[in-house]
Design a protein around this motif. Structure first.
Motif, PDB file in Angstrom:
ATOM      1  N   LYS A  18       0.827  -1.199   0.000  1.00  0.00           N
ATOM      2  CA  LYS A  18       0.000   0.000   0.000  1.00  0.00           C
ATOM      3  C   LYS A  18       0.869   1.260   0.000  1.00  0.00           C
ATOM      4  CE  LYS A  18      -3.783   2.269   2.406  1.00  0.00           C
ATOM      5  NZ  LYS A  18      -4.695   2.273   3.523  1.00  0.00           N
ATOM      6  N   ALA A  19       1.936   1.254   0.791  1.00  0.00           N
ATOM      7  CA  ALA A  19       2.832   2.407   0.863  1.00  0.00           C
ATOM      8  C   ALA A  19       3.486   2.679  -0.490  1.00  0.00           C
ATOM      9  CB  ALA A  19       3.885   2.186   1.936  1.00  0.00           C
ATOM     10  N   ILE A  20       3.962   1.634  -1.150  1.00  0.00           N
ATOM     11  CA  ILE A  20       4.587   1.803  -2.465  1.00  0.00           C
ATOM     12  C   ILE A  20       3.561   2.293  -3.474  1.00  0.00           C
ATOM     13  CG2 ILE A  20       5.657   0.575  -4.402  1.00  0.00           C
ATOM     14  CD1 ILE A  20       7.089  -1.156  -2.305  1.00  0.00           C
ATOM     15  N   SER A  21       2.358   1.756  -3.396  1.00  0.00           N
ATOM     16  CA  SER A  21       1.288   2.183  -4.286  1.00  0.00           C
ATOM     17  C   SER A  21       0.990   3.672  -4.115  1.00  0.00           C
ATOM     18  CB  SER A  21       0.024   1.355  -4.020  1.00  0.00           C
ATOM     19  OG  SER A  21      -1.043   1.801  -4.810  1.00  0.00           O
ATOM     20  N   GLU A  22       0.935   4.128  -2.878  1.00  0.00           N
ATOM     21  CA  GLU A  22       0.661   5.539  -2.612  1.00  0.00           C
ATOM     22  C   GLU A  22       1.813   6.425  -3.075  1.00  0.00           C
ATOM     23  OE1 GLU A  22      -0.234   5.550   1.578  1.00  0.00           O
ATOM     24  OE2 GLU A  22      -2.285   4.834   1.245  1.00  0.00           O
ATOM     25  N   GLN A  23       3.049   5.967  -2.871  1.00  0.00           N
ATOM     26  CA  GLN A  23       4.222   6.757  -3.278  1.00  0.00           C
ATOM     27  C   GLN A  23       4.326   6.882  -4.787  1.00  0.00           C
ATOM     28  OE1 GLN A  23       7.599   4.775  -1.571  1.00  0.00           O
ATOM     29  NE2 GLN A  23       6.987   5.249   0.531  1.00  0.00           N
ATOM     30  N   THR A  24       4.035   5.800  -5.493  1.00  0.00           N
ATOM     31  CA  THR A  24       4.225   5.760  -6.942  1.00  0.00           C
ATOM     32  C   THR A  24       2.968   6.097  -7.735  1.00  0.00           C
ATOM     33  OG1 THR A  24       3.700   3.398  -7.050  1.00  0.00           O
ATOM     34  CG2 THR A  24       6.027   4.002  -6.738  1.00  0.00           C
ATOM     35  N   MET A  25       1.831   6.118  -7.038  1.00  0.00           N
ATOM     36  CA  MET A  25       0.538   6.315  -7.704  1.00  0.00           C
ATOM     37  C   MET A  25       0.212   5.180  -8.685  1.00  0.00           C
ATOM     38  SD  MET A  25      -0.546   8.968  -6.170  1.00  0.00           S
ATOM     39  CE  MET A  25      -1.988   9.378  -7.110  1.00  0.00           C
ATOM     40  N   ILE A  26       0.806   4.025  -8.454  1.00  0.00           N
ATOM     41  CA  ILE A  26       0.516   2.832  -9.250  1.00  0.00           C
ATOM     42  C   ILE A  26      -0.436   1.971  -8.434  1.00  0.00           C
ATOM     43  CG2 ILE A  26       1.473   0.748 -10.327  1.00  0.00           C
ATOM     44  CD1 ILE A  26       4.161   2.289 -10.532  1.00  0.00           C
ATOM     45  N   PRO A  27      -1.562   1.554  -9.027  1.00  0.00           N
ATOM     46  CA  PRO A  27      -2.513   0.726  -8.277  1.00  0.00           C
ATOM     47  C   PRO A  27      -1.854  -0.546  -7.735  1.00  0.00           C
ATOM     48  CG  PRO A  27      -3.461   1.410 -10.375  1.00  0.00           C
ATOM     49  CD  PRO A  27      -2.015   1.805 -10.395  1.00  0.00           C
ATOM     50  N   GLN A  28      -2.307  -0.961  -6.560  1.00  0.00           N
ATOM     51  CA  GLN A  28      -1.769  -2.172  -5.940  1.00  0.00           C
ATOM     52  C   GLN A  28      -1.897  -3.364  -6.870  1.00  0.00           C
ATOM     53  OE1 GLN A  28      -3.008  -2.850  -1.808  1.00  0.00           O
ATOM     54  NE2 GLN A  28      -3.497  -0.685  -1.659  1.00  0.00           N
ATOM     55  N   SER A  29      -3.005  -3.472  -7.569  1.00  0.00           N
ATOM     56  CA  SER A  29      -3.210  -4.614  -8.464  1.00  0.00           C
ATOM     57  C   SER A  29      -2.164  -4.630  -9.573  1.00  0.00           C
ATOM     58  CB  SER A  29      -4.617  -4.593  -9.057  1.00  0.00           C
ATOM     59  OG  SER A  29      -4.826  -3.415  -9.810  1.00  0.00           O
ATOM     60  N   LYS A  30      -1.781  -3.461 -10.073  1.00  0.00           N
ATOM     61  CA  LYS A  30      -0.760  -3.394 -11.129  1.00  0.00           C
ATOM     62  C   LYS A  30       0.602  -3.792 -10.579  1.00  0.00           C
ATOM     63  CE  LYS A  30       0.877  -2.473 -15.166  1.00  0.00           C
ATOM     64  NZ  LYS A  30       0.702  -3.461 -16.232  1.00  0.00           N
ATOM     65  N   LEU A  31       0.919  -3.366  -9.360  1.00  0.00           N
ATOM     66  CA  LEU A  31       2.179  -3.752  -8.742  1.00  0.00           C
ATOM     67  C   LEU A  31       2.246  -5.264  -8.546  1.00  0.00           C
ATOM     68  CD1 LEU A  31       2.495  -0.929  -6.068  1.00  0.00           C
ATOM     69  CD2 LEU A  31       3.888  -1.189  -8.137  1.00  0.00           C
ATOM     70  N   VAL A  32       1.155  -5.854  -8.068  1.00  0.00           N
ATOM     71  CA  VAL A  32       1.116  -7.305  -7.860  1.00  0.00           C
ATOM     72  C   VAL A  32       1.219  -8.032  -9.194  1.00  0.00           C
ATOM     73  CG1 VAL A  32      -0.323  -9.230  -7.078  1.00  0.00           C
ATOM     74  CG2 VAL A  32      -0.148  -7.153  -5.691  1.00  0.00           C
ATOM     75  N   GLU A  33       0.522  -7.546 -10.206  1.00  0.00           N
ATOM     76  CA  GLU A  33       0.567  -8.166 -11.533  1.00  0.00           C
ATOM     77  C   GLU A  33       1.993  -8.129 -12.091  1.00  0.00           C
ATOM     78  OE1 GLU A  33      -1.952  -7.954 -15.689  1.00  0.00           O
ATOM     79  OE2 GLU A  33      -1.869  -6.161 -14.443  1.00  0.00           O
ATOM     80  N   THR A  34       2.681  -7.012 -11.920  1.00  0.00           N
ATOM     81  CA  THR A  34       4.060  -6.876 -12.382  1.00  0.00           C
ATOM     82  C   THR A  34       4.971  -7.866 -11.656  1.00  0.00           C
ATOM     83  OG1 THR A  34       3.706  -4.553 -12.919  1.00  0.00           O
ATOM     84  CG2 THR A  34       5.987  -5.258 -12.639  1.00  0.00           C
ATOM     85  N   ALA A  35       4.806  -7.963 -10.338  1.00  0.00           N
ATOM     86  CA  ALA A  35       5.626  -8.885  -9.551  1.00  0.00           C
ATOM     87  C   ALA A  35       5.391 -10.336  -9.968  1.00  0.00           C
ATOM     88  CB  ALA A  35       5.333  -8.701  -8.064  1.00  0.00           C
TER      89      ALA A  35
END
Length: 45
Positions: A18-35
């Motif tokens: 959540k913190a990374i999502s807020e810092q980067t303005m990238i949705p959590q779902s997109k971060l998880v999908e990328t990972a």
């Protein structure tokens, strides 16, 4: 086409995501999908 899925994760991991999502303005779902895509590339070699 996307499909909704449900996972159980450790609370600390969710806080960090959540913190990374807020810092980067990238949705959590997109971060998880990328990972997940990176992990799949690693294991599918």
């Amino acid at each position: 086409m996307k499909k909704r899925v449900t996972f159980t994760l450790e609370e600390e991991l969710v806080k960090r995501l959540k913190a990374i999502s807020e810092q980067t303005m990238i949705p959590q779902s997109k971060l998880v999908e990328t990972a997940i895509n990176e992990i799949l590339k690693q294991y599918e070699k």
